[in-house]
Motif scaffolding. Structure first.
Motif, PDB file in Angstrom:
ATOM      1  N   UNK A  79       7.126 -17.828 -11.410  1.00  7.82           N
ATOM      2  CA  UNK A  79       6.011 -17.016 -11.935  1.00  7.82           C
ATOM      3  C   UNK A  79       5.763 -17.399 -13.388  1.00  7.82           C
ATOM      4  N   UNK A  80       4.522 -17.646 -13.768  1.00  7.55           N
ATOM      5  CA  UNK A  80       3.368 -17.690 -12.859  1.00  7.55           C
ATOM      6  C   UNK A  80       3.473 -18.885 -11.908  1.00  7.55           C
ATOM      7  N   UNK A  81       2.886 -18.781 -10.732  1.00  8.64           N
ATOM      8  CA  UNK A  81       3.042 -19.838  -9.733  1.00  8.64           C
ATOM      9  C   UNK A  81       2.143 -21.037 -10.023  1.00  8.64           C
ATOM     10  N   UNK A  82       2.500 -22.164  -9.403  1.00  9.73           N
ATOM     11  CA  UNK A  82       1.635 -23.339  -9.439  1.00  9.73           C
ATOM     12  C   UNK A  82       0.472 -23.131  -8.481  1.00  9.73           C
ATOM     13  N   UNK A  83      -0.628 -23.815  -8.758  1.00 12.12           N
ATOM     14  CA  UNK A  83      -1.764 -23.798  -7.834  1.00 12.12           C
ATOM     15  C   UNK A  83      -1.479 -24.694  -6.636  1.00 12.12           C
ATOM     16  N   UNK A  84      -2.098 -24.369  -5.507  1.00  9.48           N
ATOM     17  CA  UNK A  84      -1.954 -25.181  -4.309  1.00  9.48           C
ATOM     18  C   UNK A  84      -0.800 -24.747  -3.437  1.00  9.48           C
ATOM     19  N   UNK A  85      -0.538 -25.557  -2.410  1.00  9.91           N
ATOM     20  CA  UNK A  85       0.445 -25.205  -1.382  1.00  9.91           C
ATOM     21  C   UNK A  85       1.868 -25.566  -1.771  1.00  9.91           C
ATOM     22  N   UNK A  86       2.019 -26.368  -2.855  1.00  7.19           N
ATOM     23  CA  UNK A  86       3.348 -26.875  -3.209  1.00  7.19           C
ATOM     24  C   UNK A  86       3.810 -26.374  -4.576  1.00  7.19           C
ATOM     25  N   UNK A  87       5.042 -25.917  -4.663  1.00  2.00           N
ATOM     26  CA  UNK A  87       5.710 -25.721  -5.935  1.00  2.00           C
ATOM     27  C   UNK A  87       6.052 -27.108  -6.488  1.00  2.00           C
ATOM     28  N   UNK A  88       5.870 -27.307  -7.783  1.00  2.00           N
ATOM     29  CA  UNK A  88       6.117 -28.636  -8.349  1.00  2.00           C
ATOM     30  C   UNK A  88       7.556 -29.074  -8.135  1.00  2.00           C
ATOM     31  N   UNK A  89       7.726 -30.389  -8.011  1.00  8.37           N
ATOM     32  CA  UNK A  89       9.039 -30.974  -7.790  1.00  8.37           C
ATOM     33  C   UNK A  89       9.068 -32.360  -8.428  1.00  8.37           C
ATOM     34  N   UNK A  90      10.262 -32.877  -8.658  1.00  9.50           N
ATOM     35  CA  UNK A  90      10.408 -34.229  -9.195  1.00  9.50           C
ATOM     36  C   UNK A  90      10.037 -35.229  -8.087  1.00  9.50           C
ATOM     37  N   UNK A  91       9.189 -36.181  -8.434  1.00 10.33           N
ATOM     38  CA  UNK A  91       8.783 -37.181  -7.455  1.00 10.33           C
ATOM     39  C   UNK A  91       9.899 -38.218  -7.263  1.00 10.33           C
ATOM     40  N   UNK A  92      10.085 -38.654  -6.026  1.00 14.06           N
ATOM     41  CA  UNK A  92      10.970 -39.818  -5.828  1.00 14.06           C
ATOM     42  C   UNK A  92      10.310 -41.051  -6.396  1.00 14.06           C
ATOM     43  N   UNK A  93      11.113 -42.022  -6.767  1.00 16.14           N
ATOM     44  CA  UNK A  93      10.557 -43.257  -7.323  1.00 16.14           C
ATOM     45  C   UNK A  93       9.759 -43.984  -6.265  1.00 16.14           C
ATOM     46  N   UNK A  94       8.529 -44.367  -6.597  1.00 17.92           N
ATOM     47  CA  UNK A  94       7.683 -45.093  -5.655  1.00 17.92           C
ATOM     48  C   UNK A  94       8.184 -46.518  -5.523  1.00 17.92           C
ATOM     49  N   UNK A  95       8.197 -46.979  -4.248  1.00 15.65           N
ATOM     50  CA  UNK A  95       8.671 -48.340  -3.989  1.00 15.65           C
ATOM     51  C   UNK A  95       7.460 -49.255  -3.767  1.00 15.65           C
TER      52      UNK A  95
END
Length: 499
Positions: A483-499
């Motif tokens: 709280x306050x929440x993030x917008x959209x369907x997902x709570x923010x998270x650390x992205x995995x490294x893109x390959x």
């Protein structure tokens, strides 16, 4: 004139070469080169043919060679079939004395029709080899196919050879009614996770019945197929949160072509059609992809249809098309639709913590469309009693991803509260009646929208911009919202490294 003479000589030599029939070949020495050492064919359902796969064979020597034979290791009993440079040989299994010119290549096309009983019991793989030359210069290419057992549901054939049809809202459609006392399948109104289902034509729910999809169910729709819920019938999709990327507890609706080239190809099957006289529907943890229309909901102003934790991807026309209906939706993700991710024509709608993104390559596409006209008859008005969007994201490729179609003399009530919107509508900033706490034209920084990955990280403009009055405590993946929440369907998270 000299150039013309040269061209005539070249043409004459070409004709002589084309007419040559006395190739002097040597036997293959086992030095063939292959484009693949193993051909992995698509996963197939029992007794349904796979797609056709290609193998290229090269002769890199300076001599024309003859391959004494090309055949399957399992011989004429193989479930695989092939053609060699357009020839089918003996039943598509055996080919003798194949000529391959110096520095040239030939094409082999392979397909398979296998049953689960043909597979290894541990891994359900059906394997074979293509054998080139059965003598001392033998070379092989491995063939591997995963075969799945499945429940097949399809229209019956009439005595005149035509397919069974049903009538829905005045339309005659190739389809059939699900039978709760089917002699072979048992209760066809309860779909479970024991085997995948493959549906041909439109499966319809009989009057006064409810179809249930239990957690982990997989349904594969053939081309021009789908599900129809008609008069006084209902749809219950009861998926639950999954703990792995396999979405083991999700209910998944998709096409029946499982090879990688089809994984994100739109338009492979029809739609889920919740018709005018159907009852209240409940959908939870559904992943629906690659349809023509995802969900089509018609004329249900009194029934509050609940849609939760649902993902809809890659639909030719609409992700959700609702007309004069009533929807309460939470944690919805819709990505990439040819016309609109969400289209609401009259009715009553509430969307909370939803993500709508449209990158479809079509200048007329939009992410969210609201209208107080009739979808099929634009000259007819339908009251849009309310269309409320709370803690949502409305985004996409083009400058305006929110479309409002309004007839002045009809009710047109809508509200966007704490929503990130991509729009070139200059009136939004000053319209406090309809837009409150709106973030305009900021990039939400989805992880990879091209691959339907619409998660966000801490750098997103959507982080902590939600209104706690509309908080849904758990996001679509089962994560706790802050709280306050993030917008959209997902709570923010650390992205995995893109390959």
């Amino acid at each position: 004139m000299r150039h013309l003479y040269t061209l005539l000589i070249l043409a004459f030599l070409t004709v002589l070469s084309a007419c040559r029939t006395d190739f002097e070949t040597v036997a293959s020495s086992g030095d063939l080169i292959f484009s693949k050492d193993t051909v992995y064919l698509d996963t197939v359902f029992k007794n349904i043919s796979s797609s056709t796969y290609q193998l290229k064979v090269y002769n890199q020597s300076k001599k024309d060679i003859s391959i004494p034979n090309i055949q399957f290791e399992n011989g004429l009993n193989s479930k695989y079939r092939m053609s060699v440079d357009g020839n089918t040989g003996t039943n598509g299994k055996l080919f003798n004395n194949i000529t391959l010119l110096a520095k040239d290549s030939l094409y082999i096309f392979i397909e398979v029709t296998a049953d689960v009983t043909d597979t290894n019991t541990d891994d359900f793989l059906y394997t074979d080899k293509i054998v080139f030359d059965s003598g001392e210069n033998q070379q092989t290419v491995e063939l591997v196919t995963l075969v799945k057992d499945a429940v097949f549901l399809y229209p019956q054939k009439n005595s005149d050879g035509s397919k069974e049809k049903i009538t829905v809202e005045g339309q005659e459609i190739e389809g059939f009614y699900l039978d709760e006392n089917d002699a072979q399948n048992g209760n066809e109104l309860i779909f479970n996770n024991q085997k995948p289902y493959v549906i041909y034509g439109y499966a319809a729910v009989p009057e006064n019945k409810t179809v249930e999809f239990q957690a982990g169910t997989r349904v594969h729709f053939h081309s021009n197929s789908g599900l129809i819920v008609g008069k006084n019938a209902a749809l219950n999709i009861n998926g639950t949160i999954s703990s792995t990327k396999a979405l083991e507890n999700e209910v998944v609706f998709q096409g029946d072509r499982l090879q990688p080239d089809y994984s994100d190809l739109a338009g492979q099957w029809g739609k889920i059609w919740l018709t005018t006289e159907s009852k209240t529907h409940h959908i939870n943890h559904l992943t629906l992809k690659n349809a023509t229309e995802g969900l089509q909901i018609e004329n249900q102003p009194q029934n509050v249809n609940a849609i939760q934790n649902t993902q809809i991807y890659n639909c030719v026309n609409y992700g959700i098309l609702a007309s004069n209906s009533n929807i309460k939706a939470e944690n919805i993700v819709i990505n990439n639709s040819g016309k609109a991710n969400l289209a609401c024509y009259g009715g009553s709608y509430t969307f909370t913590h939803c993500t709508f993104n449209n990158n479809w390559n079509n200048a007329s596409q939009t992410s969210v469309l609201l209208s107080n006209t009739d979808f099929q008859n634009p000259s007819t008005n339908l009251a849009l009693n309310h269309a409320n969007f709370y803690n949502c994201i409305v985004y996409g490729t083009y400058s305006n991803e929110l479309t409002l179609i309004k007839q002045e003399k009809t009710v047109f009530n809508y509200k966007f509260d704490s929503v990130l919107i991509k729009s070139n509508n200059k009136d939004i900033a000053a319209d406090s009646e309809h837009f409150e706490n709106v973030i305009l034209n900021e990039n939400p920084k989805f992880y990879n929208s091209a691959n339907n990955q619409l998660t966000i990280d801490k750098t997103s403009s959507a982080v902590a911009k939600g209104n706690t009055n509309y908080l849904i405590p758990i996001d679509i993946l089962g994560n706790n919202r802050t709280t306050p929440p993030d917008l959209g369907a997902y709570q923010n998270q650390d992205f995995p490294e893109k390959k």
